[in-house]
Design an enzyme around this catalytic site. Structure first.
Site, PDB file in Angstrom:
ATOM      1  N   PRO B 129       0.811  -1.222   0.000  1.00  0.00           N
ATOM      2  CA  PRO B 129       0.000   0.000   0.000  1.00  0.00           C
ATOM      3  C   PRO B 129       0.847   1.276   0.000  1.00  0.00           C
ATOM      4  CG  PRO B 129      -0.943  -1.600   1.492  1.00  0.00           C
ATOM      5  CD  PRO B 129       0.340  -2.182   1.009  1.00  0.00           C
ATOM      6  N   SER B 133       5.909   2.742  -6.891  1.00  0.00           N
ATOM      7  CA  SER B 133       7.083   3.023  -7.717  1.00  0.00           C
ATOM      8  C   SER B 133       8.375   2.992  -6.887  1.00  0.00           C
ATOM      9  CB  SER B 133       6.933   4.387  -8.395  1.00  0.00           C
ATOM     10  OG  SER B 133       5.832   4.357  -9.290  1.00  0.00           O
ATOM     11  N   ARG B 244       8.188  -6.820 -18.507  1.00  0.00           N
ATOM     12  CA  ARG B 244       7.716  -5.688 -19.317  1.00  0.00           C
ATOM     13  C   ARG B 244       7.560  -6.050 -20.781  1.00  0.00           C
ATOM     14  NH1 ARG B 244      11.553  -2.163 -15.550  1.00  0.00           N
ATOM     15  NH2 ARG B 244       9.986  -1.837 -13.921  1.00  0.00           N
ATOM     16  N   GLU B 364       3.666  -3.114 -13.555  1.00  0.00           N
ATOM     17  CA  GLU B 364       5.051  -3.482 -13.861  1.00  0.00           C
ATOM     18  C   GLU B 364       5.884  -2.245 -14.225  1.00  0.00           C
ATOM     19  OE1 GLU B 364       6.034  -7.091 -15.722  1.00  0.00           O
ATOM     20  OE2 GLU B 364       4.350  -8.177 -14.845  1.00  0.00           O
TER      21      GLU B 364
END
Lengths: 263, 385
Positions: B129, B133, B244, B364
């Site tokens: 939470p 980033s 990614r 991601e």
């Protein structure tokens, strides 16, 4: 372990091909090529036997060098050995000349316990090859296979033919002709696709199978195409009048007329 | 330089496309509407055809395909159901792949086969939470306790959280060390104290049971640390490099679905006596879509190609994800516009594509984080000059 040969044909992708409704001719250049759909069902039959009790599956294709792609795909589905029957002298073969070449190749590659073909190819739609192979190889042909079981060199086969059900037993070797209603083609495993890139496609030419150039290609093909037509199916609405009992009777009569109900 | 796909890659595309159309399409709408997972028999069939072990070696039951084939598979799945594409790419690229790369012989023996066959679905989780980033600021702790670690904390937005059984979990051994204090643990849902929290009610990707995970004194054996204990951050970042490519391929798949739907509609829908695609206003939209999608595809293939050659590909991976996700969003917005009112109703899947696309700019690593990675690489290059 059973030894099974599957005939595989590369055909234009009818879904993408441009079809001239007037001449009935497919513009082959416009389409990609695919494995003939019925032949995938034939391959599925062979692979299901392989899954159940073990079998070595050979895929055989007659065609130009690019027909190799169809064999790679057969390998991706799980065929163990791939053979391309390829010779410029075969070009223009009709179904009889094709069957002659296939039969000789099968004799050379065999013996096989089972030969599986598709019912028909979507480019020529003759449906001849399985019957001709049966004659040329002197093997019984079984069509309309609903279910089958192979044990100790014998096949027990349940057939659905029109509105008849048959259960037959036959000794191997046999030829099966398989169509799209006879099974459901599996999705190939990615692992088999990865391995199929290493598949070595063996090549056979006319010199390998024997015979004379006059027996193959245009020279060996008695078929002459006089006319091709596109069939269209239309549905018509036929209301049935009357009370429920009358309607039911009318439906029964119609079903009997078409041989769908017999008794 | 050969820009065409090889025979294997073409066959992978054909096979996965056929599977997606014939086996997944009927579920795609319901997964989204009902926010439910795929039925187990479909998941099992995906296992049989190696979709849960696309790049895993054959010895673990995988297909051992290259990364371009991987991207193709994810694109094709996502074209039909982005939520299924998500589950598959996360399982393969950020759970199974790092396990195969960093796992010990014992860990591989224990987990690789179950994961590669899809008998167990995997996940990967760093996000909490308070730590998105800024991944190094995670608060889930792991404290040594004899031959085990006691893991406590909470993870959020965990893809496959509801359906998965094996998770790679980042936890900190020492918060003061920041990134250097992080370890990745292989944790099983069956471990006492491991709890699944709420399944998120999301805008899109509703067919994936994205959830919270809670760890309450979970006793994790020391042999379940992936790699070395202080390497967790590095392992996570490397996992995301591959992840990614998968998310970019997923974005591409969503974009392709929207573009194709729009093109088909534009060719058939008539207004003012002609197909709307014959109006430049619509045709230009389609032209932009196709160009963007092709550009995204080649960025993805480049990153995949570099990875397979063993060359650095972090920046290229960030670029392909950054670009493909934007393209997907643009394409979906414009495709919906082509459909007009019909794009806005739930009878057609275009609005689903639109909702699914947005998250590809977020998870991601957000587009902004991608730009940080790319920007840092640019600065590094030019500072040297």
């Amino acid at each position: 372990m059973l030894s099974i040969l599957v005939c595989v044909k590369q055909v234009p992708d009818a879904g993408r091909a441009v079809f001239d409704a007037k001449t009935g001719v497919i513009d082959r250049a416009s389409a990609g090529n695919i494995v003939n759909p019925d032949d995938l069902h034939a391959l599925e039959t062979a692979l299901s036997i392989k899954d159940a009790g073990g079998a070595r599956v050979t895929a055989l294709s007659m065609g130009p060098p690019r027909a190799r792609e169809a064999l790679y795909e057969a390998a991706a589905y799980g065929a163990d050995r791939c053979v391309l029957l390829c010779d410029p002298r075969f070009a223009g073969s009709d179904s009889l000349a094709t069957s002659r070449a296939l039969a000789r190749a099968i004799r050379k590659l065999g013996p096989f316990d089972l030969i599986v073909t598709g019912r028909e190819a979507i480019d020529g739609n003759t449906g001849h090859v399985s019957y001709q192979l049966s004659e040329l190889l002197g093997l019984p042909l079984v069509t309309r296979i609903h279910r089958f079981h192979i044990e100790n060199g014998r096949a027990t086969i349940e057939r659905l033919y029109g509105h008849e059900y048959q259960k037959i037993r036959a000794a191997l070797p046999l030829i099966f002709a398989v169509g799209r209603d006879d099974n459901r083609v599996r999705f190939p495993r990615l692992a088999d696709i990865a391995l199929s890139s290493g598949t070595v496609v063996e090549e056979l030419s006319m010199d390998d199978i024997g015979g004379d150039a006059a027996e193959y290609g245009l020279a060996g093909s008695p078929t002459v195409v006089v006319d091709t037509r596109v069939f269209s199916h239309t549905r018509s609405r036929n209301p049935i009048e009357g009370d429920t009992a009358e309607k039911a009777e009318a439906i029964v009569q119609r079903l009997k007329k078409h041989g769908i109900l017999r008794y | 330089m050969d820009l065409s796909l090889n025979g294997t890659q073409l066959m992978v595309r054909k096979a996965v496309r056929a599977f997606a159309r014939e086996a997944l399409e009927e579920w795609a709408g319901a997964l989204d509407r009902e926010s439910r997972a795929l039925p187990p028999e479909v998941t099992a069939e995906m296992g049989r055809i190696n979709l849960w072990g696309i790049q895993a070696p054959a010895e673990y039951g995988g297909a051992a395909l290259d990364s371009i084939s991987y991207a193709i598979a994810i694109e094709e799945l996502s074209r039909v159901s982005a939520a299924v594409g998500l589950g598959v790419t996360v399982h393969n690229s950020v759970c199974l792949a790092p396990l195969l790369k960093f796992g010990s012989a014992g860990q591989l023996e224990r987990y690789a086969r179950d994961l590669a066959s899809g008998r167990k679905i995997g996940g990967f989780t760093v996000t909490e939470p308070q730590a998105g980033s800024d991944a190094a600021s995670i608060r889930t702790t792991a404290v040594p306790d004899g031959d085990r670690y006691l893991v406590n904390g909470q993870k959020t937005f965990v893809t496959n959280g509801g359906t998965g059984e094996v998770f790679l979990v980042a936890a900190t051994l020492d918060p003061r060390k920041k990134a250097g204090g992080i370890a990745v643990f292989i944790m099983e849902k069956s471990m006492p104290g491991f709890e699944v929290g709420k399944i998120e009610d999301m805008m899109g990707m509703r067919g994936n049971m994205v959830s919270e995970l809670y760890f309450n004194n979970v006793r994790v054996p020391k042999e379940n640390v992936l790699g070395r204990p202080g390497d967790g951050f590095k392992i996570s970042m490397q996992a995301l490099d591959m992840g990614r490519i998968g998310i970019a391929a997923q974005a591409l798949g969503i974009g392709m679905a929207a573009y194709e739907a729009a093109a088909r509609y534009a060719a058939g829908r008539r207004q003012f006596g002609r197909p709307i695609g014959s109006f430049q206003g619509v045709a230009f939209k389609l032209a932009e879509m196709k160009t963007g999608l092709d550009a995204a595809r080649f960025l993805i293939y480049r990153a995949a190609h570099l990875k397979d050659r063993g060359l650095p590909y972090s920046v290229e991976s960030a670029m392909c994800k950054r670009y493909a996700s934007s393209v997907a969003m643009d394409v979906c917005r414009e495709a919906l516009q082509v459909f007009g009112g019909y794009g806005y109703v739930k009878d057609l899947p275009v609005e689903r594509y639109f909702r699914d696309a947005k998250i590809t700019e977020i998870y991601e690593g957000t587009s902004e984080v991608m730009n940080i990675i790319i920007g840092n690489a640019i600065m590094k290059e030019f500072e040297r000059m």
